[in-house]
Design a protein around this motif. Sequence first.
Motif, PDB file in Angstrom:
ATOM      1  N   SER A  88      -7.253  -3.836   2.045  1.00 21.76           N
ATOM      2  CA  SER A  88      -7.852  -4.562   0.911  1.00 21.76           C
ATOM      3  C   SER A  88      -7.005  -4.280  -0.328  1.00 21.76           C
ATOM      4  CB  SER A  88      -9.324  -4.189   0.705  1.00 21.76           C
ATOM      5  OG  SER A  88      -9.463  -2.875   0.234  1.00 21.76           O
ATOM      6  N   THR A  89      -6.542  -3.050  -0.471  1.00 18.72           N
ATOM      7  CA  THR A  89      -5.690  -2.689  -1.606  1.00 18.72           C
ATOM      8  C   THR A  89      -4.329  -3.406  -1.487  1.00 18.72           C
ATOM      9  OG1 THR A  89      -6.744  -0.517  -1.469  1.00 18.72           O
ATOM     10  CG2 THR A  89      -4.826  -0.692  -2.911  1.00 18.72           C
ATOM     11  N   ALA A  90      -3.766  -3.376  -0.267  1.00 20.83           N
ATOM     12  CA  ALA A  90      -2.432  -3.956  -0.061  1.00 20.83           C
ATOM     13  C   ALA A  90      -2.415  -5.460  -0.307  1.00 20.83           C
ATOM     14  CB  ALA A  90      -1.954  -3.652   1.355  1.00 20.83           C
ATOM     15  N   ILE A 142       0.695  12.754  -3.773  1.00 17.53           N
ATOM     16  CA  ILE A 142      -0.061  11.893  -2.853  1.00 17.53           C
ATOM     17  C   ILE A 142      -1.376  11.472  -3.510  1.00 17.53           C
ATOM     18  CG2 ILE A 142      -1.268  11.889  -0.615  1.00 17.53           C
ATOM     19  CD1 ILE A 142       0.867  14.020   0.243  1.00 17.53           C
ATOM     20  N   ASP A 143      -1.749  10.207  -3.314  1.00 13.51           N
ATOM     21  CA  ASP A 143      -3.063   9.725  -3.758  1.00 13.51           C
ATOM     22  C   ASP A 143      -3.634   8.878  -2.625  1.00 13.51           C
ATOM     23  OD1 ASP A 143      -4.697   8.670  -6.577  1.00 13.51           O
ATOM     24  OD2 ASP A 143      -4.838   7.514  -4.753  1.00 13.51           O
ATOM     25  N   LEU A 144      -4.767   9.326  -2.078  1.00 11.57           N
ATOM     26  CA  LEU A 144      -5.364   8.605  -0.949  1.00 11.57           C
ATOM     27  C   LEU A 144      -6.577   7.777  -1.387  1.00 11.57           C
ATOM     28  CD1 LEU A 144      -5.059  11.388   1.808  1.00 11.57           C
ATOM     29  CD2 LEU A 144      -3.530   9.470   1.381  1.00 11.57           C
ATOM     30  N   ILE A 182      -5.405  -0.983  -9.624  1.00 10.18           N
ATOM     31  CA  ILE A 182      -4.544  -1.153  -8.436  1.00 10.18           C
ATOM     32  C   ILE A 182      -3.117  -1.425  -8.913  1.00 10.18           C
ATOM     33  CG2 ILE A 182      -4.168  -2.422  -6.283  1.00 10.18           C
ATOM     34  CD1 ILE A 182      -7.209  -3.045  -6.369  1.00 10.18           C
ATOM     35  N   ILE A 183      -2.238  -0.483  -8.630  1.00  9.95           N
ATOM     36  CA  ILE A 183      -0.888  -0.519  -9.193  1.00  9.95           C
ATOM     37  C   ILE A 183       0.092  -1.109  -8.182  1.00  9.95           C
ATOM     38  CG2 ILE A 183       0.876   0.897 -10.344  1.00  9.95           C
ATOM     39  CD1 ILE A 183      -1.786   1.252 -11.735  1.00  9.95           C
ATOM     40  N   ASP A 184       0.953  -1.975  -8.678  1.00 10.70           N
ATOM     41  CA  ASP A 184       1.999  -2.526  -7.823  1.00 10.70           C
ATOM     42  C   ASP A 184       3.110  -1.475  -7.721  1.00 10.70           C
ATOM     43  OD1 ASP A 184       4.158  -3.819  -6.707  1.00 10.70           O
ATOM     44  OD2 ASP A 184       3.765  -5.720  -7.743  1.00 10.70           O
ATOM     45  N   PHE A 186       0.887  -1.161   0.000  1.00 10.85           N
ATOM     46  CA  PHE A 186       0.000   0.000   0.000  1.00 10.85           C
ATOM     47  C   PHE A 186       0.925   1.210   0.000  1.00 10.85           C
ATOM     48  CE2 PHE A 186      -1.989   3.597   1.981  1.00 10.85           C
ATOM     49  CZ  PHE A 186      -3.199   3.649   1.313  1.00 10.85           C
ATOM     50  N   SER A 187       0.687   2.135  -0.916  1.00  3.94           N
ATOM     51  CA  SER A 187       1.519   3.334  -0.938  1.00  3.94           C
ATOM     52  C   SER A 187       0.639   4.567  -1.178  1.00  3.94           C
ATOM     53  CB  SER A 187       2.565   3.232  -2.041  1.00  3.94           C
ATOM     54  OG  SER A 187       3.156   4.500  -2.218  1.00  3.94           O
ATOM     55  N   PRO A 188       0.751   5.590  -0.315  1.00  7.91           N
ATOM     56  CA  PRO A 188      -0.057   6.796  -0.516  1.00  7.91           C
ATOM     57  C   PRO A 188       0.592   7.784  -1.485  1.00  7.91           C
ATOM     58  CG  PRO A 188       1.167   6.963   1.541  1.00  7.91           C
ATOM     59  CD  PRO A 188       1.533   5.632   0.930  1.00  7.91           C
ATOM     60  N   VAL A 242     -13.563  -4.259  -0.101  1.00 12.55           N
ATOM     61  CA  VAL A 242     -13.159  -5.204  -1.147  1.00 12.55           C
ATOM     62  C   VAL A 242     -12.387  -4.464  -2.229  1.00 12.55           C
ATOM     63  CG1 VAL A 242     -13.937  -6.974  -2.755  1.00 12.55           C
ATOM     64  CG2 VAL A 242     -15.312  -6.476  -0.738  1.00 12.55           C
ATOM     65  N   SER A 243     -11.271  -5.033  -2.643  1.00 10.93           N
ATOM     66  CA  SER A 243     -10.528  -4.498  -3.790  1.00 10.93           C
ATOM     67  C   SER A 243     -10.488  -5.581  -4.846  1.00 10.93           C
ATOM     68  CB  SER A 243      -9.093  -4.146  -3.396  1.00 10.93           C
ATOM     69  OG  SER A 243      -9.104  -3.040  -2.526  1.00 10.93           O
ATOM     70  N   GLY A 244     -10.754  -5.193  -6.083  1.00 10.70           N
ATOM     71  CA  GLY A 244     -10.750  -6.211  -7.130  1.00 10.70           C
ATOM     72  C   GLY A 244     -10.394  -5.633  -8.480  1.00 10.70           C
TER      73      GLY A 244
HETATM   74  P1  AMP Z   1      -9.179   0.372  -3.606  1.00  8.16           P
HETATM   75  O1  AMP Z   1     -10.338   0.377  -4.537  1.00  8.16           O
HETATM   76  O2  AMP Z   1      -9.485   0.724  -2.194  1.00  8.16           O
HETATM   77  O3  AMP Z   1      -8.359  -0.869  -3.704  1.00  8.16           O
HETATM   78  O4  AMP Z   1      -8.217   1.577  -4.059  1.00  8.16           O
HETATM   79  C1  AMP Z   1      -7.754   1.710  -5.381  1.00  8.16           C
HETATM   80  C2  AMP Z   1      -7.292   3.118  -5.584  1.00  8.16           C
HETATM   81  O5  AMP Z   1      -6.151   3.380  -4.757  1.00  8.16           O
HETATM   82  C3  AMP Z   1      -6.833   3.398  -7.001  1.00  8.16           C
HETATM   83  O6  AMP Z   1      -7.898   3.868  -7.795  1.00  8.16           O
HETATM   84  C4  AMP Z   1      -5.734   4.425  -6.800  1.00  8.16           C
HETATM   85  O7  AMP Z   1      -6.284   5.710  -6.653  1.00  8.16           O
HETATM   86  C5  AMP Z   1      -5.113   4.025  -5.480  1.00  8.16           C
HETATM   87  N1  AMP Z   1      -4.035   3.019  -5.607  1.00  8.16           N
HETATM   88  C6  AMP Z   1      -3.678   2.261  -6.664  1.00  8.16           C
HETATM   89  N2  AMP Z   1      -2.686   1.424  -6.349  1.00  8.16           N
HETATM   90  C7  AMP Z   1      -2.396   1.656  -5.037  1.00  8.16           C
HETATM   91  C8  AMP Z   1      -1.463   1.099  -4.111  1.00  8.16           C
HETATM   92  N3  AMP Z   1      -0.612   0.126  -4.457  1.00  8.16           N
HETATM   93  N4  AMP Z   1      -1.461   1.594  -2.852  1.00  8.16           N
HETATM   94  C9  AMP Z   1      -2.302   2.564  -2.471  1.00  8.16           C
HETATM   95  N5  AMP Z   1      -3.209   3.126  -3.282  1.00  8.16           N
HETATM   96  C10 AMP Z   1      -3.262   2.668  -4.550  1.00  8.16           C
END
Ligand code: AMP
Length: 342
Positions: free
Chosen positions: A279-281, A158-160, A249-251, A104-106, A231-233
């Motif tokens: 969920s993202t991590a 930053i992206d939250l 969701i970017i690695d 997970f990276s902000p 949930v992240s998918g």
């Molecule tokens: P989520 O739907 O909660 O899994 O969040 C996905 C969103 O988080 C993406 O649309 C991005 O804005 C951001 N994001 C993408 N990859 C990452 C990551 N590896 N860590 C944190 N935020 C991310």
Amino acid sequence: MKKTLLLFAALLALLCTSCEKVYTSESFFAMDTYISIKADGADSALLEKIKNEVYADEIGFSRTFSTGEIYAVNSTPHGGKVSEETAELLSRSLEISSATGGAFSPTMGTLVDLWDIKNENPRVPDESEISNVLADCNASDIELSGNTVIKKNPDTKIDLGGIAKGYSAGKCIELLKEGGVENALISFGGSIACLGNAEGRADGWNIGIKNPYNTDEIIGSVRISDCYLSVSGAYERYFEVDSKRYHHIIDPKTGYPASSDIESSAVISTDGTLTDALSTALFVLGKEKALELYRSGALDFEAVLVLNDGSICVTDGLADIFDFNTDASYKDGNKLVYNSTK
Ligand code: AMP
Ligand code: MG
């Protein structure tokens, strides 16, 4: 006589409504998703207050709202002062980033901009473009000194997006509790918060988890109370080129959409912010590392992972409450298979 009967019936109806619990609801669009709130006994003023808080969070934590604090920090080369609340969320994000080994990276703003998944005509960036911006996505380039954000790399953004919904859902729950509400369900798209019990029940809320291979059905459900589920998918946001799916969701290690063995990750915990970020991590980490993190006990959570081999992996704490949908489909007419880690 007729009048007396009518009056009696009206009084009875009034009495019955006052002894019943009244669930009120509100739904609106914010943070790029549909938000719905169903709460036992929340009046319209309370729901309005909550809605305004969410709109404020949307602006404050967004990369794109030009009047928000994150936008302001992203626009300056060296950072600057933010509110206590934004500093806290950022600090939490950095903590979770380190606890998940950077999965997970902000600080993925420049990469999220480059991939621009929401664009009407998204494209796959060149490798050189990815490696160029990857250098600006290090979480260690952001530091906090009190409420001041220090940017060590002027190009870091930053992206939250992976944490703000869960944080905001937690805030909504606190506001509902302050308003005397004991039972509520809040949904921010893939981030859900449950308080107390569903209408007419005493055993929490039954929450279905979508099947990433067929989003019209669920893989199963969990009956939970006083906690959060995110949930992240890969199915949530993506585009396709030559039948290859590029999702949101970017690695952080590669700069490309994460391609672990997880197709969707659902996390449950008592902390909305942690739930959303995890969920993202976990999606990025893949099953083995996700379970390693679970078993380490460093963070308190449970998870349901749908793996791309067609199996479902459920952590020990959910083994008894996860109700598997035996009809859930995988590929080519096959069914998903349930495995508990127990
Ligand atoms: P989520 O739907 O909660 O899994 O969040 C996905 C969103 O988080 C993406 O649309 C991005 O804005 C951001 N994001 C993408 N990859 C990452 C990551 N590896 N860590 C944190 N935020 C991310
Ligand atoms: Mg998330």
